[in-house]
Scaffold this active site. Structure first.
Site, PDB file in Angstrom:
ATOM      1  N   HIS A  16      -3.276   7.148   2.693  1.00 31.14           N
ATOM      2  CA  HIS A  16      -3.732   5.836   2.242  1.00 31.14           C
ATOM      3  C   HIS A  16      -5.104   5.555   2.852  1.00 31.14           C
ATOM      4  CE1 HIS A  16      -4.045   1.762   1.179  1.00 31.14           C
ATOM      5  NE2 HIS A  16      -3.799   1.276   2.379  1.00 31.14           N
ATOM      6  N   ASN A  33     -10.282  -0.040   0.405  1.00 33.67           N
ATOM      7  CA  ASN A  33      -8.820   0.033   0.398  1.00 33.67           C
ATOM      8  C   ASN A  33      -8.302  -0.550  -0.927  1.00 33.67           C
ATOM      9  OD1 ASN A  33      -6.078  -0.394   0.727  1.00 33.67           O
ATOM     10  ND2 ASN A  33      -6.246  -1.232   2.789  1.00 33.67           N
ATOM     11  N   CYS A  51       0.817  -1.234   0.000  1.00 31.14           N
ATOM     12  CA  CYS A  51       0.000   0.000   0.000  1.00 31.14           C
ATOM     13  C   CYS A  51       0.844   1.273   0.000  1.00 31.14           C
ATOM     14  CB  CYS A  51      -0.959  -0.006   1.171  1.00 31.14           C
ATOM     15  SG  CYS A  51      -2.002  -1.464   1.184  1.00 31.14           S
TER      16      CYS A  51
HETATM   17  N1  COA Z   1     -17.993  -8.575  10.479  1.00 32.50           N
HETATM   18  C1  COA Z   1     -18.397  -8.879  11.722  1.00 32.50           C
HETATM   19  N2  COA Z   1     -17.551  -9.258  12.694  1.00 32.50           N
HETATM   20  C2  COA Z   1     -16.249  -9.321  12.383  1.00 32.50           C
HETATM   21  C3  COA Z   1     -15.757  -9.011  11.094  1.00 32.50           C
HETATM   22  C4  COA Z   1     -16.696  -8.641  10.127  1.00 32.50           C
HETATM   23  N3  COA Z   1     -16.337  -8.332   8.873  1.00 32.50           N
HETATM   24  N4  COA Z   1     -14.422  -9.152  11.104  1.00 32.50           N
HETATM   25  C5  COA Z   1     -14.070  -9.530  12.331  1.00 32.50           C
HETATM   26  N5  COA Z   1     -15.178  -9.642  13.110  1.00 32.50           N
HETATM   27  C6  COA Z   1     -15.284 -10.039  14.506  1.00 32.50           C
HETATM   28  C7  COA Z   1     -14.109 -10.852  14.984  1.00 32.50           C
HETATM   29  O1  COA Z   1     -14.301 -12.234  14.670  1.00 32.50           O
HETATM   30  C8  COA Z   1     -14.137 -10.602  16.471  1.00 32.50           C
HETATM   31  O2  COA Z   1     -15.116 -11.415  17.060  1.00 32.50           O
HETATM   32  P1  COA Z   1     -14.873 -12.074  18.507  1.00 32.50           P
HETATM   33  O3  COA Z   1     -14.713 -10.910  19.433  1.00 32.50           O
HETATM   34  O4  COA Z   1     -16.099 -12.863  18.705  1.00 32.50           O
HETATM   35  O5  COA Z   1     -13.623 -12.871  18.363  1.00 32.50           O
HETATM   36  C9  COA Z   1     -14.605  -9.150  16.570  1.00 32.50           C
HETATM   37  O6  COA Z   1     -15.245  -8.864  15.305  1.00 32.50           O
HETATM   38  C10 COA Z   1     -13.473  -8.164  16.791  1.00 32.50           C
HETATM   39  O7  COA Z   1     -12.435  -8.481  15.875  1.00 32.50           O
HETATM   40  P2  COA Z   1     -11.161  -7.590  15.734  1.00 32.50           P
HETATM   41  O8  COA Z   1     -10.262  -8.169  14.683  1.00 32.50           O
HETATM   42  O9  COA Z   1     -10.586  -7.337  17.086  1.00 32.50           O
HETATM   43  O10 COA Z   1     -11.844  -6.232  15.191  1.00 32.50           O
HETATM   44  P3  COA Z   1     -11.203  -4.831  15.027  1.00 32.50           P
HETATM   45  O11 COA Z   1     -11.955  -3.823  15.778  1.00 32.50           O
HETATM   46  O12 COA Z   1      -9.704  -4.879  15.200  1.00 32.50           O
HETATM   47  O13 COA Z   1     -11.487  -4.546  13.481  1.00 32.50           O
HETATM   48  C11 COA Z   1     -10.329  -4.534  11.397  1.00 32.50           C
HETATM   49  C12 COA Z   1     -10.940  -5.400  12.492  1.00 32.50           C
HETATM   50  C13 COA Z   1      -9.752  -5.463  10.349  1.00 32.50           C
HETATM   51  C14 COA Z   1     -11.431  -3.685  10.783  1.00 32.50           C
HETATM   52  C15 COA Z   1      -9.232  -3.633  12.015  1.00 32.50           C
HETATM   53  O14 COA Z   1      -8.373  -4.383  12.812  1.00 32.50           O
HETATM   54  C16 COA Z   1      -8.448  -2.913  10.980  1.00 32.50           C
HETATM   55  O15 COA Z   1      -8.968  -2.149  10.201  1.00 32.50           O
HETATM   56  N6  COA Z   1      -7.115  -3.097  10.974  1.00 32.50           N
HETATM   57  C17 COA Z   1      -6.272  -2.475   9.983  1.00 32.50           C
HETATM   58  C18 COA Z   1      -6.316  -3.324   8.750  1.00 32.50           C
HETATM   59  C19 COA Z   1      -5.851  -2.603   7.526  1.00 32.50           C
HETATM   60  O16 COA Z   1      -6.125  -1.468   7.323  1.00 32.50           O
HETATM   61  N7  COA Z   1      -5.146  -3.347   6.678  1.00 32.50           N
HETATM   62  C20 COA Z   1      -4.666  -2.877   5.446  1.00 32.50           C
HETATM   63  C21 COA Z   1      -3.481  -2.033   5.662  1.00 32.50           C
HETATM   64  S1  COA Z   1      -2.832  -1.454   4.168  1.00 32.50           S
END
Ligand code: COA
Length: 321
Positions: free
Chosen positions: A248, A278, A111
């Site tokens: 980004h 993204n 990215c």
């Molecule tokens: N829909 C519903 N629930 C979801 C889900 C979705 N699409 N994705 C994950 N969950 C659930 C998980 O299973 C977890 O459930 P649990 O508590 O029962 O285990 C809960 O939601 C929390 O998961 P978590 O991974 O801690 O969520 P989060 O608040 O960290 O959000 C992201 C997840 C991916 C949105 C976040 O971590 C993020 O944006 N990270 C940066 C990723 C990024 O930008 N990557 C590209 C970089 S270039």
């Protein structure tokens, strides 16, 4: 001496996919995706390729710059999702647009790839090798995303953005910073073809994007503000003097966290991830083109571009439009 952006362009696949449609594929909801990421929809390829999208975006950037493809000296494509291992996407774009006099090659820094390519072009110009460059960020991530993994398939979209840059004596790029940390490579990973030959039995391969979302999130919120401040320092500027932060487009909460750490109000952080999600290396040039074509950028404004991604990589560029 520096480089100035003299034309921008972008191209998105025709098909749009809403959060509701994704909720029909994996257990998720529009509400969850919007609240956690700010993403409302994305464009998904039904035939467009990294090269075809990049070529479209490049033609628009050339047209806006009032330049012919044959004048391009350096053609760079930032991508982490090329269709083919050989030849590189940049050579495929060269063929499509007829940039017959250009040297063409790809840059992969995920990215942050577009920024790393922009810096590469700047270095070539600074070294006196070339006077102009056409730089695209292009991705068809939908083919490397696991559509059964709700942690990643909700995030990504396909598309391309491009800029034409030209050597200049004043203004243009004022400061640049790039960082890579290969120790954090497993936080955002996508396997490729594994070693297999007459002497080695092929290992089981996983060729889809795998991500530790929390690790990437905290890296971005900590590292991006530091990198932006470092680039601004190089340019002799402070966050208060910046008109626009074109970051980004990964997650609205990440952008809010970065704005807070920099002490800058959110209105200076334009976003389009609600519509396009993204798009990795395409995210910055696509947003830049949208702002430019809407007349939301004017000559003399100070703009910060900053991206982060797999590697882990991070970069920032300060420029005077
Ligand atoms: N829909 C519903 N629930 C979801 C889900 C979705 N699409 N994705 C994950 N969950 C659930 C998980 O299973 C977890 O459930 P649990 O508590 O029962 O285990 C809960 O939601 C929390 O998961 P978590 O991974 O801690 O969520 P989060 O608040 O960290 O959000 C992201 C997840 C991916 C949105 C976040 O971590 C993020 O944006 N990270 C940066 C990723 C990024 O930008 N990557 C590209 C970089 S270039």
């Amino acid at each position: 001496m520096s480089i100035r952006i003299v034309g921008t362009g972008s191209a998105l696949p025709e098909k749009q996919v809403t959060n509701e449609e994704i909720a029909g594929l994996v257990e998720t909801s529009d509400e969850w995706i919007r609240e956690r990421t700010g993403i409302g929809g994305r464009h998904v390829s039904t035939g467009e390729t990294v090269a075809s999208l990049a070529a479209d975006a490049c033609m628009k950037a050339l047209e806006q710059a009032g330049r012919k493809a044959g004048e391009v000296e350096l053609l760079l494509v930032a991508t982490c999702s090329p269709e083919d291992a050989l030849p590189c996407a940049a050579c495929q774009v060269q063929e499509k647009i007829g940039a017959v006099n250009a040297v063409a090659f790809d840059v992969n820094a995920a990215c942050a790839g577009f920024l790393f390519a922009l810096h590469t072009a700047w270095a070539y110009v600074e070294a006196g090798i070339y006077e102009n460059a056409l730089i695209a960020g292009s991705e068809v991530l939908s083919k490397i995303v696991d559509w059964n993994d709700r942690g990643t398939c909700i995030l990504f979209g396909d598309g391309a953005g491009a800029v034409m840059v030209q050597k200049c004596d004043t203004g243009g790029v004022l400061g640049f910073v790039q960082h890579s940390d290969g120790r954090k490579g497993s936080a955002l990973f996508c396997g490729n073809r594994q070693l297999a030959n007459p002497y080695v039995r092929p290992a089981a391969a996983d060729s889809y994007v795998r991500m530790d979302g929390r690790e990437v999130f905290s890296f971005a919120v900590k590292q991006v503000p530091l990198t932006i401040e470092e680039a601004l320092k190089k340019a002799g500027l402070t966050p208060e003097t910046v008109d626009l932060f074109v970051l980004h487009q990964a997650n609205r909460r990440i952008i809010e966290g970065i704005a807070k750490r920099l002490g800058v109000e959110m209105c200076r952080f334009p976003m389009n991830l609600d519509r396009v999600g993204n798009t990795s290396s395409a995210a910055i040039p696509v947003l830049l083109d949208e702002l430019n074509r809407r007349g939301q950028i004017s000559r003399g404004q100070v703009i910060v571009l900053s991206g982060f991604g797999a590697g882990l990589t991070c970069g920032a560029c300060v420029l005077k439009w």
